[in-house]
Each structure stands twice: as structure tokens, then as C-alpha cells.
Design an enzyme around this catalytic site. Structure first.
Site, PDB file in Angstrom:
ATOM      1  N   HIS A 150       0.824  -1.201   0.000  1.00  0.00           N
ATOM      2  CA  HIS A 150       0.000   0.000   0.000  1.00  0.00           C
ATOM      3  C   HIS A 150       0.858   1.252   0.000  1.00  0.00           C
ATOM      4  CE1 HIS A 150       0.845  -1.027   4.208  1.00  0.00           C
ATOM      5  NE2 HIS A 150       0.926   0.266   4.379  1.00  0.00           N
ATOM      6  N   LYS A 578      -0.277  13.516   9.293  1.00  0.00           N
ATOM      7  CA  LYS A 578      -1.715  13.800   9.149  1.00  0.00           C
ATOM      8  C   LYS A 578      -2.241  14.537  10.374  1.00  0.00           C
ATOM      9  CE  LYS A 578      -5.991  11.109   8.774  1.00  0.00           C
ATOM     10  NZ  LYS A 578      -6.254  10.279   9.927  1.00  0.00           N
TER      11      LYS A 578
END
Length: 919
Positions: A150, A578
Site C-alpha cells: 500500500h 496527518k
């Protein structure tokens, strides 16, 4: 945005390749859609190029009208044409990297290429570092690169293979000895590959399964890594022999590859214990196939006859004892004097039977014994100054890859372990609700279980399906150790580690499978390194205390002693960025490493930091060698481990020459960092005043970042509407869901789609936002502060890497293009307010970066990268414009319009290829 780019002489061959491929693509467009298609593509391209050079409102409006007027099927073909161009550019740029490396090697005067292994050894020699010190450093040197699925490469493997063939043809066209006929034949082959590329679907018609991802990962081992890794080790040995002649060098296996694909269960219900077992089987099949191929090749070469040479006694003894034992008459080598071929016939048969019958080798070490026996015998009669490298390379390959190919890490979320432990302890009536206990109570309870030799479990069927699967994972690890060797799985990673009990829970589960075992006499067995993954800003701050709590426990220290007093700790770059912005996250990660390293030293525990860097800048991405250089220098000797995300695998490891160069740069940096040569040149590792400055900068940046992301109540609305987040979910690039849980909360959204969406909209907020405020607020306080930042940039690798990555982020971000996306936001007031905030921060960040670097333009220090971005922009722009128009149209429909969605996904795929990033 306009950027002045000087075309260097060294880039002229690249421009020639790009022009050749572009001309071929144009011919194919005419063949497919007539001159109308080519004219349309050229008209849009030229308008975008003109706007890049000088913004003109009239041309801009004409471009918008041209794009708005496009309709299918023409629109779809225009999107594909611009996307195809990027696949061709990517192949040409890869070939150009190979070309530049070969030019260094061919230059007279033996000019050493920067960031090569030879340049590193030469610098070490120039700093008068002794042979003894170097050998000592080599023994501690460790770099492990771990491939992940990923975000899966957005480009399909069939297209990657076409790119690979195109790059190979371009390389062959460089041959000055080609005849006119041979050149024409190669150009015809090149045209055919471009034509096939145009006629190949860019999009997958289904999401890849985990085993599809496993297959894709294994492709790189099969194609490049199996051969490149031993060559890197050989280069280190040869350079040491060149600059330190007369010393007998022992270069250990310092560079290895691991994998998460098939072992990473965090938020991916498709990764089951059965899937992991199948992954291990497939890895073994690949490595055994490679060994068989090499052994057959060696057998063809080693035709030595005992009528000509004297082989060793142990070779003769081997044949006497094992030829009849392992081979039937029809499998024996028929020519008796050819002793090595007879031995190799035995070895090949035993390799073929691994995992199938008793004849097969049980361990890779058994195979190594036989190969080393051949090597010793060869040395008795082969000229000593000309080694037979094929057998030595195979020995190194077996040492590196064993029968498992790559060490598979297992990862799961701390909450999953807690749920299983809670159910188990309730079922066996130890405590009703473990999850609700205070941390100290949890620790005491888990310690008691670990110090009790008796098993805890009842029969598996007494537990829920989720807990049964959790237990099966640990039983599978135990079985894998027996079948594939303990190197097959060595580490269990705990995502979202918040406390010491999160790691103890895993040890309890390992105890029930027999991986951790306390015997009645008090002796302990432990065969699994349990590693915390520190991800959020809060986790990074708490990390040193979590580890100290564990190091203070006698039972945990005993577990570590069995593992050689080595503790692995993973640092997540995605979630921290984030939560707190890229600058704050990177500083917190750096600081946490120093604090944990110092604390572990007090306990005499060695650490290996595992850096969970993404391919994209917003997730800690960047060049591999710079990733290593930017770590605290004192931690390098503990060993370095870094993720290689799915999206960067093709750019680094698709072609053997580029794979070699990537790993050579990493090895060069590792050698210099381990010897502290790169820092000694500046006289220091870092200064206290630098740390104080970045601490202040980080604090300001964090406040700015969180005031937008968490403080503005409309920010999530803006993010959801001003980016293609919803549409990305339909792009079949990975087996893992976009969110950990199917809720619309920010905290549940994975960092990968978060970065992917911002990248597509050319805002790239995760990669740069708030850094400008932090840097500018510090620099504007005094002239001395700005001078300090300039000195930090010149002398501190961490700060230099941070600033250079910010420059790259601002180059890939594009405010005029990003502005197009605010038309997707339903509430114009929200769109204007938040975009104005982003625009102001962008300008502030750019201005302060140029002051710090003392450059005129972004990336002046990296002209090749700058030119690449410049070359791509006129082709990315149309895809962004088309994407905005298509998303507007798509979101008007209550029911999904499949044709429109396909076109949106084509733009997403094309922009990813253009920017060379997904998430």
C-alpha cells in the site's frame, strides 16, 4: 506558476528520447483517431504550455472552453493520450538515469560518481579511518528495506512491463556499433511497444487480492533484487580491496529485503493466517526456482575433469556418501571424471525436493555447507588472482535469501490484540473485562501470565471467530519457523501502540502458540521480536516512557536477552504528519529517536529503528539515501530499516541498473553515516542551538496546521469536496479499505487516501502546509535567526532534507491548477476562505525557503528534478482541468454514471503517472 529551467547538455539525450517517443505516440493517435484526435491533443497541450510560460486570461478561457466542449468518446481518448505520454516519459527518464551512470563509468581518468560505493570508501580513506575501525563498523552495518503493498502502484503491471521493454530498447539504441538495419529494427520494435501501450487498458477491472499483491511484490525479487543484492556486497568488497590493499576483508550481509505483503493485517480483513501461509509458500517457490536456474548454469560451466585437476578429498567423500543416497541412476551425472557436475546433480535434486520429500534440504544452511565445499575445492586448482565469482555470488544469495526469500513482518492493530486478550481472560475466568483495567493492573496481570509456565487457553472453539483467527496467526508463525526457518518471520509489529501493555499482550498470545515459552526450570524461549509502531504526535512523545517501562521489567528483559538485547521500534511518518503537519511530525520523529536511543543505551539495549516512510512527500517520502542521511547519526549503528512503498517499487527496482544505483546510493550514505564522515566534515553532529530553533519552529507550525485541520469546522467539508477523495475509492489499486472503520471521521481515514487526494488536486497540503509559518515566525524575529537557519541548512542533514523536501512539495503543488478544484465546493464562502488561507501559506513558505537556501528559484540545487517537473507540467494540467469538469458532472448524478467514473479514474491514473505519486 512559471519556472525558469536551463536545459543542460547532459539532458539533451533525454530530450531526444522524449521527442522520439512523442512523435511515435502522435503517429499512433492519428492511426487510432485520425488527425482530429492528434490536433485536439496538440491544441490543448500548446495552450497549457503557453499558459505555463506566461499566463494569458484569453488563452486560459479558450482552454477552459475547449476542455468543457469535449465529449466522449473524444474526451476519453484525449485523457488517455496525455496519460500515455507520462508512461513514455517515465521509461525515457529511467533510461536516462542508466545512461548517466554509464557515462561516469566510461569517462577517462576514472572519475568517481558521487554517492557511489567507491566515493564513500574513498572519503573514508581520505579521513584516515583504519582497517580495524572499518571492519568493526561493517559488523554493525545493517540496512533492511521492506516492500509494502500500500499504496499499490497505480500503474498496472502489464504497463510497467511495456515501460521496461521501452527502456531496454532505448538503451540498445545507444550502441554506436549498430548498423542502419539494426537501428531500423530497434525503432520498429519501439514503435510496436508504444502501439501496444496505447491498446492496453490502464485501469484494473477489479481490486487486486492480497495474493495478487504478493505476486506483484515477488516480481521485483525475481527480476532484479536476487541478482543486485549480492552485487552491492561484492562492490563494497572490491572497493575496500582497491583502497586498502593487503587487508583480508569480510563483508557481512548488511543489506537485506523484507516484506509486509501478505503479513500486514492492520485494517485489512483479507489478510488471514491462510493467506500469510500461502505467501510464505510462494516466496519459497520463487527463491528455489532462482537457485535451480543458477545451479543449472553453474553445472554447464563447471566441466572440470579429475583427469586435469585434483579436487578436494571432501568432494570425493561427498560423492561416495551422497550420490547413491540421493540420486537414482537416471538422475546421476553420467561422466564420472566431472566431479563438480556430479556434486551439482545431487545439490540440484535436493533443492528440487525442498518441502516435498525427505531428500530435500531441511535448511538453507545445509545447502550452504555443500556450496562452500565446492568453493574450497575450486580454490585448490583455480588461479588465485582470478576468482570464480558465480559460485561465490550464489553463496551470498543463499545467505541473503535462505529458503524464505524475504523476512515477512506481521502487523496488527493494538485494539485487535486487546479484544482477543479480553475475551480469553473472561473465558478462563481470570478477569471479567480486561480492557477496562487501569494500565498498571493490565501490566501486572500480563506479567503474571508470562511468568507462569502453564498454558492459558481452553479449546479454540470456545472463542469467537475473531479470537480464533488471532490465535491461528500465532500458531501459523510457530509452524512457519519450523517449515521455513526462524528468519521467515522475526518481527510482530503493533500498530497504534499507546502503552507497554500493548506489547505484553502480543507476548501472551505468542506464549499460547509456543513461540514464547517459560519452562518449569525457569529457562525462557522467545523467538519473536515484538515491535511498537509509534505513529501519532502523542505516541511519539510517549514512546520513550513506554519503552522504559518495558525495559524495567525483568521478564521483558529476559525476552530481549534471548534476542541478543535487540529491540525494534517502528516510527510511522504518515499518521503523525496527518495529525500535526509534516514539519512537526518529522521533528518529533527525529527527537523521539534520540530520546529512545539514549534511554536504551542506559539499559545496554541495541535498537533498530524501522522508518515507515511513504513514497509521497506527505508521508515521509523522498530519495532513499537522503532518508538515511536525515536520521540522527548516532542511531545509524543500531541498524536501519525502511519501508519501500508499493508506489516506488517500479521507479527504483523495475530495471536492474536503476535498482543497483538506488541501493548503491543507500549503501554509500550508510557507510558514511556509520563512520560519521559526512558529519565530521562539518565538525559536529548537530548543535544544541539548532535543536532549540527547530523546537520553536515546530511548535508554531503545529499551531498553524491544527488551526486549519482541526480548528476550522468547515475544513473536512472542503477536503471531501475540493479533492477526488470519493472517486479514489473506486480506483482498483489495493486490497485494503480506505478507512480503518467505515465511519466518516477524520481519525479513521487512512493517511494514504488523505495524501493521494491532496496530491491529485495539486494542493499537496500534507507535504508542506504550516512549515512556512513555523520557519517564517522564527526567521522574522532577527537577522541572526535567518542566518542560523541558513547555517542549519548548510550543515545539518536532517534540516537540509526537510527543506529540500518542502521545495519539492511546492514544485509539485500548483496553485493555479489547485484553484480549479475550489469550484467543486458547494459553499463558495467556505471554498474562498480556506483556499485563501492555503494560498497565503504557500507564498509564505516559498519565500522563506528561498531565503534559507539563498536560491532564486525552488530546486535550483537539483536541475534534473526541476527540469523533469517542468517537462511534465503542460501534460498534467489538461488532466487536472478534465478531472475537475468530469467530477462536477459525475457528482450531479444520484446514481453512478459508469462511463463518467471511468474517465475520472483515467485522469487519476494519469496524474499519478505524471507526478509519480499516489499516496
Amino acid at each position: 506558476m512559471t519556472t525558469e529551467v536551463k536545459v543542460t547538455d547532459s539532458s539533451l539525450p533525454l530530450r531526444r528520447d522524449v521527442n522520439l517517443l512523442g512523435k511515435m505516440l502522435g503517429e499512433i493517435l492519428v492511426n487510432h483517431g485520425g488527425t482530429e484526435l492528434l490536433d485536439k491533443v496538440e491544441k490543448i497541450r500548446l495552450m497549457c504550455k503557453t499558459l505555463r510560460e506566461h499566463f494569458d486570461e484569453e488563452i486560459y478561457e479558450e482552454l477552459k472552453a475547449e476542455i468543457t466542449s469535449l465529449a466522449s468518446p473524444m474526451r476519453k481518448q484525449v485523457i488517455r493520450a496525455f496519460s500515455m505520454y507520462f508512461h513514455l516519459i517515465n521509461a525515457a527518464e529511467q533510461n536516462h538515469r542508466i545512461r548517466r551512470r554509464r557515462q561516469y563509468q566510461m569517462e577517462e581518468g576514472n572519475k568517481v560518481q558521487p554517492a557511489s560505493i567507491e566515493s564513500a570508501i574513498l572519503k573514508i580513506k581520505d579521513h584516515a579511518i583504519s582497517e580495524d575501525v572499518i571492519q568493526e563498523i561493517l559488523q554493525t552495518l545493517s540496512l533492511e528495506l521492506v516492500i509494502t503493498a500500500h499504496p499499490t502502484e497505480a500503474t498496472k503491471r502489464s504497463i510497467l512491463e511495456i515501460q521496461q521493454r521501452i527502456a531496454a530498447i532505448l538503451k540498445n539504441l545507444e550502441n554506436p556499433l549498430l548498423t542502419t538495419k539494426e537501428q531500423k529494427k530497434l525503432e520498429d520494435s519501439l514503435f510496436n511497444e508504444v502501439a501496444i501501450l496505447w491498446q492496453t487498458d490502464e485501469l484494473r477491472d477489479h481490486k487486486p487480492t492480497v495474493l495478487d499483491e504478493v505476486r506483484n511484490g515477488l516480481y521485483y525479487f525475481d527480476q532484479t533484487l536476487f541478482d543486485v543484492l549480492p552485487e552491492i556486497h561484492q562492490e563494497v568488497a572490491e572497493c575496500l580491496e582497491k583502497y586498502y590493499p593487503g587487508t583480508s576483508w569480510n563483508v557481512p550481509n548488511f543489506l537485506r529485503f523484507g516484506s509486509w505483503i501478505g503479513g500486514d493485517r492492520d485494517g485489512n480483513p483479507n489478510v488471514t493466517s491462510d493467506v500469510t501461509w500461502e505467501t510464505l509458500q510462494r516466496q519459497r517457490r520463487v527463491v528455489l526456482k532462482k537457485y535451480k536456474s543458477v545451479l543449472i548454469d553453474i553445472m554447464k560451466r563447471y566441466s572440470h575433469s579429475t583427469t586435469r585437476v585434483n579436487v578436494s578429498e571432501e568432494i570425493l567423500t561427498f560423492l561416495e556418501e551422497k550420490e547413491d543416497l540421493y540420486l537414482t541412476d537416471d538422475k546421476k551425472w553420467p561422466n564420472k571424471p566431472e566431479a563438480y557436475r556430479r556434486v551439482l546433480a545431487v545439490i540440484i535434486e535436493r533443492v528440487k525436493q525442498v518441502g516435498k520429500s525427505e531428500i530435500g534440504y531441511k535448511t538453507a544452511d545445509e545447502l550452504l555447507v555443500d556450496l562452500k565445499m565446492i568453493n574450497r575445492s575450486l580454490k585448490k586448482h583455480h588461479p588465485s588472482d582470478h576468482e570464480l565469482r558465480t559460485i561465490q555470488k550464489l553463496i551470498r544469495q543463499v545467505q541473503l535469501f535462505g529458503f524464505h526469500l524475504a523476512t515477512l513482518d506481521i502487523r496488527n492493530h493494538s485494539g485487535e490484540h486487546e479484544a482477543a486478550i479480553t475475551e480469553i481472560l473472561r473465558t478462563v475466568r481470570i478477569t471479567e473485562n480486561y480492557a477496562e483495567l487501569a494500565e498498571q493492573e493490565k501490566i501486572q496481570l500480563l506479567k503474571n501470565i508470562l511468568m507462569d509456565p502453564r498454558p492459558l487457553l481452553l479449546l479454540n472453539e470456545d472463542y469467537s471467530a475473531e479470537t480464533q483467527e488471532m490465535l491461528k496467526v500465532f500458531q501459523m508463525i510457530k509452524k512457519a519457523h519450523e517449515e521455513f526457518g526462524k528468519r521467515a518471520i522475526t518481527v510482530y509489529l503493533v500498530s497504534m501502540t499507546r502503552s507497554a501493555s500493548d506489547l505484553l499482550e502480543v507476548l501472551v498470545l505468542a506464549k499460547e502458540a509456543g513461540i514464547y515459552r517459560l519452562h518449569a526450570d525457569g529457562t525462557l524461549e522467545s523467538h519473536l521480536n515484538v515491535a511498537p509502531l509509534l505513529e501519532t504526535i502523542d505516541d511519539l512523545t510517549a514512546g520513550p516512557k513506554i519503552m522504559e517501562t518495558l525495559f524495567e521489567m525483568p521478564i521483558y528483559r529476559k525476552h530481549l536477552q534471548i534476542l541478543g538485547d535487540q529491540q525494534e521500534i517502528m516510527l510511522g511518518y504518515s499518521d503523525g504528519s496527518k495529525d500535526g503537519g509534516t514539519l512537526t511530525a518529522n521533528w518529533k520523529l527525529y527527537k523521539a529517536q534520540i530520546e529512545i536511543h539514549e534511554m536504551a543505551k542506559r539499559y545496554q539495549i541495541g535498537l533498530k529503528f524501522f522508518h515507515g516512510r511513504g513514497g509521497s512527500l506527505g508521508r515521509g517520502g523522498g530519495p532513499l539515501n537522503k532518508s538515511i542521511l536525515s536520521q540522527p547519526a548516532e542511531t545509524i549503528g543500531d541498524g536501519v530499516k525502511i519501508t519501500e512503498q508499493g508506489e516506488v517499487l517500479s521507479s527504483r527496482y523495475l530495471l536492474e541498473d536503476i535498482a543497483y544505483r538506488s541501493l548503491e546510493q543507500a549503501t554509500s550514505t550508510l557507510l558514511l553515516s556509520a563512520t560519521h564522515v559526512s558529519q565530521k566534515e562539518d565538525g559536529t553532529l548537530r548543535e544544541r542551538v539548532w535543536e532549540e530553533a527547530i523546537e520553536e519552529i515546530s511548535s508554531s507550525a503545529l499551531s498553524k496546521y491544527q488551526s486549519l485541520v482541526f480548528g476550522d469546522p468547515d475544513f473536512l467539508t472542503y477536503f471531501n469536496e475540493a479533492t477526488p477523495l470519493k472517486e479514489i475509492g473506486d480506483l482498483n489499486i489495493g486490497s485494503r479499505p480506505m478507512s480503518r472503520k467505515n465511519r466518516g471521521r477524520f481519525e479513521d481515514l487512512r493517511a494514504i487516501p488523505w495524501v493521494f487526494a491532496w496530491t491529485q488536486s495539486r494542493q499537496l497540503i500534507p507535504a508542506w502546509y504550516a512549515a512556512g509559518t513555523g520557519l517564517d515566525s522564527f526567521a522574522s524575529k532577527s537577522t541572526e535567526n535567518l542566518q542560523l537557519l541558513q547555517r542549519m541548512y548548510a550543515r545539518w542533514p536532517f534540516f537540509q532534507s526537510t527543506i529540500d523536501n518542502l521545495q519539492m512539495a511546492l514544485m509539485k503543488a500548483d496553485i493555479p491548477t489547485a484553484k480549479e478544484y475550489i469550484s467543486l465546493v458547494n459553499d463558495k464562502a467556505i471554498a474562498d476562505r480556506i483556499f485563501t488561507n492555503i494560498l497565503e501559506e504557500y507564498e509564505k513558505t516559498k519565500a522563506i525557503l528561498l531565503k534559507i537556501t539563498e536560491d532564486n528559484e525552488l530546486l535550483d540545487h537539483a536541475p534534473n528534478i526541476k527540469e523533469s517537473v517542468y517537462r511534465r507540467n503542460p501534460y498534467v494540467d489538461p488532466l487536472n482541468f478534465l478531472q475537475v469538469e468530469l467530477i462536477k458532472e459525475l457528482r450531479k448524478h444520484e446514481e453512478t454514471n459508469e462511463d463518467l467514473l471511468t474517465e475520472v479514474l483515467l485522469t487519476i491514473s494519469g496524474i499519478s503517472a505524471g507526478l509519480r505519486n499516489t499516496g
